[in-house]
Design an enzyme around this catalytic site. Structure first.
Site, PDB file in Angstrom:
ATOM      1  N   SER A   1     -38.303  30.702 -29.401  1.00 24.69           N
ATOM      2  CA  SER A   1     -37.990  29.342 -28.952  1.00 24.69           C
ATOM      3  C   SER A   1     -36.509  29.144 -28.666  1.00 24.69           C
ATOM      4  O   SER A   1     -36.052  28.018 -28.540  1.00 24.69           O
ATOM      5  CB  SER A   1     -38.475  28.322 -29.988  1.00 24.69           C
ATOM      6  OG  SER A   1     -38.032  28.658 -31.275  1.00 24.69           O
TER       7      SER A   1
ATOM      8  N   ASP B   1     -46.840  28.810 -35.936  1.00 27.17           N
ATOM      9  CA  ASP B   1     -45.911  29.944 -35.852  1.00 27.17           C
ATOM     10  C   ASP B   1     -45.287  30.173 -37.223  1.00 27.17           C
ATOM     11  O   ASP B   1     -44.114  30.505 -37.341  1.00 27.17           O
ATOM     12  CB  ASP B   1     -44.835  29.696 -34.799  1.00 27.17           C
ATOM     13  CG  ASP B   1     -44.055  30.975 -34.450  1.00 27.17           C
ATOM     14  OD1 ASP B   1     -44.597  32.074 -34.684  1.00 27.17           O
ATOM     15  OD2 ASP B   1     -42.924  30.876 -33.968  1.00 27.17           O
TER      16      ASP B   1
END
Length: 539
Positions: free
Chosen positions: A29, A146
């Protein structure tokens, strides 16, 4: 909710207020850096998205909505978001800085942390469950999807702070992410991903049970201090094995009999990673099972465990010797008629793993041509690192007990007097390679034409081949504009040598930067790391 409303709900943090940016890590990310807020006078962490091309307003608003969700999720064991840095060429979330890194570092840096007391391990597991349970009880429920040891951060007292939940858009938009060989194709990591998520069509049915599967793998990892499936290198092998019902081994070899409440913990682990999602417990049920376990430990044992880790960290740091303004003798594998000369260098040549200084060993000269030239070098390019994904110079050089510690702020050092074997006559510079010459001749054209996408692909390729140091990557990636990043990349190429330059040239060709033709003829680059670096087998 429109973009303006989102921006007003999130505290804005101007980029120029984030001083002293230092690279920490890179993930799906985005890139994480530490910084010092100019007004608040405290360290913060900044997770910034890799923006290759200008974002559409709708894309930027989707990302800001996710940041707003993080801002609303305020709980003791959730990483607090302090604000958003929303500028045309920089989009980042600003959070509290966690001085003790991630749970992954705590578990697997065994030289730095040789022992983690059981009370603290159980407290960490309990706090993870508390944090995820809170997310699942939000309205609407917030699913992490995640959850892994890298996303579980630790504050100054080793309390848990869960990070990176609700960042699916960030992961999707971060197109330049450098995927681990065990990364999942749609975000997350294979070893923490339940088998039903290998088939995207079933995700909606099983999504609520995703996080408990990840948590079960984390429980096994915390109790064993081993990497799940560490012997397997192909993610397809892991996926096939897990889909057939195989899981990390829970025998005495991995989970020894001296683990407190071993039977209960194995039962929780096995139910958590059950093949059928409907058979997995909720986090509330896990907490009901864990709370009596926590009560068996005296409060003082948690404090003692934290103090033990802090002492271990200090001892490990003190064993990292910095060579600075101190005359030393180095054995350089040179002929007897070339005695080693003395070195004065403001850099660290030892990683934390070296421990206390031992007998003097040989030093293989780096293949960097700038190093061999005898020209003054930036010390940052010589520092050894002790962090996941970076290769240090472990065992290559050792320091006599008389070596002194030095100030890390030293900016440059001279290596011209190391040895006549390394630096012939101290002045002759090796010839510049074809790729380096081409880059130097096309410098301004490259600065003008190299796209953000090409720049980030170059950085990814350099990282995967271990051709760029942490500090150099940090200098490039934290520059505020595309042109300043490209200039820094080219400056680094001049220093690092021909192999570095070849990667940059290849990426320019791959991205069809036609205005730079003709390109030099350089060999096709392999995807494997260079053979002169040890392979990193950790996840």
């Amino acid at each position: 909710m429109n973009g303006d409303a989102i921006c007003s709900a999130l505290p804005p943090i101007p980029y120029h207020k984030l001083a002293d940016l230092h690279y920490l890590s890179r993930g799906a990310s985005g890139t994480v850096s530490s910084a010092r807020h100019a007004d608040w006078r405290v360290r913060v962490a900044v997770k910034h998205l890799h923006i290759h091309t200008p974002l559409l307003d709708s894309e930027r608003n989707d990302i800001l909505r996710e940041a707003e969700i993080l801002h609303k999720a305020r709980f003791s064991y959730i990483l607090p978001i302090l604000g958003i840095c929303n500028e045309p060429e920089f989009l980042g979330i600003v959070t509290e800085y966690m001085p003790n890194g991630s749970l992954n570092e705590l578990l697997h840096r065994k030289t730095e942390y040789p022992d983690i007391a059981w009370p603290l391990r159980f407290r960490i597991l309990h706090e993870i469950a508390l944090g995820v349970n809170y997310l699942h009880n939000m309205n609407p429920p917030l699913l992490h999807h995640d959850l892994k040891t890298q996303n579980i951060l630790l504050d100054n007292e080793f309390h848990v702070k869960i990070a990176d939940f609700g960042l699916s858009k960030w992961r999707m938009m971060s197109l330049s992410q450098s995927r681990s060989y065990k990364s999942a194709p749609e975000g997350g990591t294979i070893i923490y991903m339940p088998p039903e998520n290998y088939e995207p069509g079933q995700k909606s049915r099983a999504s609520v049970k995703h996080d408990i599967y990840s948590y079960a793998v984390i429980m096994w990892e915390v109790l064993s201090r081993k990497q799940p499936f560490e012997e397997v290198t192909n993610p397809l092998q892991i996926m096939y094995s897990v889909s057939q019902g195989h899981r990390p081994d829970t025998s005495e070899e991995n989970l020894p009999f001296d683990i407190p409440h071993r039977g209960l913990m194995i039962s929780l682990i096995q139910s958590g990673w059950a093949q059928n999602p409907d058979e997995r417990p909720s986090f509330l049920k896990c907490l009901i099972e864990l709370e009596p376990v926590l009560r068996t430990f005296e409060d003082i044992t948690f404090l003692e465990a934290v103090i033990q880790l802090k002492k271990a960290k200090i001892q490990s740091s003190s064993s990292t010797i910095h060579l600075c303004d101190k005359k030393m003798d180095l054995s350089l594998n040179i002929p007897a008629n070339h005695p080693p000369q003395e070195e004065s260098c403001g850099s660290s040549l030892l990683s934390r793993n070296t421990g206390s200084p031992g007998p003097s060993r040989s030093l293989s000269a780096p293949q960097d041509k700038g190093f061999l030239s005898g020209a003054p070098q930036d010390c940052s390019s010589l520092k050894a690192h002790h962090c996941p994904g970076n290769h240090s110079w472990d065992g290559i050089v050792s320091v006599p007990p008389g070596a002194a510690f030095c100030d890390r702020r030293a900016s440059s050092c001279s290596l011209a007097v190391i040895s006549p074997f390394l630096v012939e006559k101290g002045s002759e510079r090796p010839p510049i390679g074809i790729a380096q010459q081409w880059i130097q001749s096309k410098r301004e054209a490259i600065v003008s034409q190299m796209t953000e996408a090409c720049l980030n692909q170059s950085l990814d390729a350099l990282l995967s081949r271990d051709l760029i140091m942490k500090e150099d990557y940090e200098l490039i990636s934290t520059k505020p504009t595309r042109t300043s990043k490209v200039r820094q990349l080219l400056d680094t190429s001049d220093i690092q040598g021909e192999e570095f330059a070849k990667v940059v040239v290849q990426k320019l060709k791959d991205n069809k930067q036609l205005g730079l033709q003709p390109y030099p003829e350089v060999p096709v680059l392999s995807k494997a790391p260079p053979s002169n670096f040890p392979q990193n087998k950790s996840l």
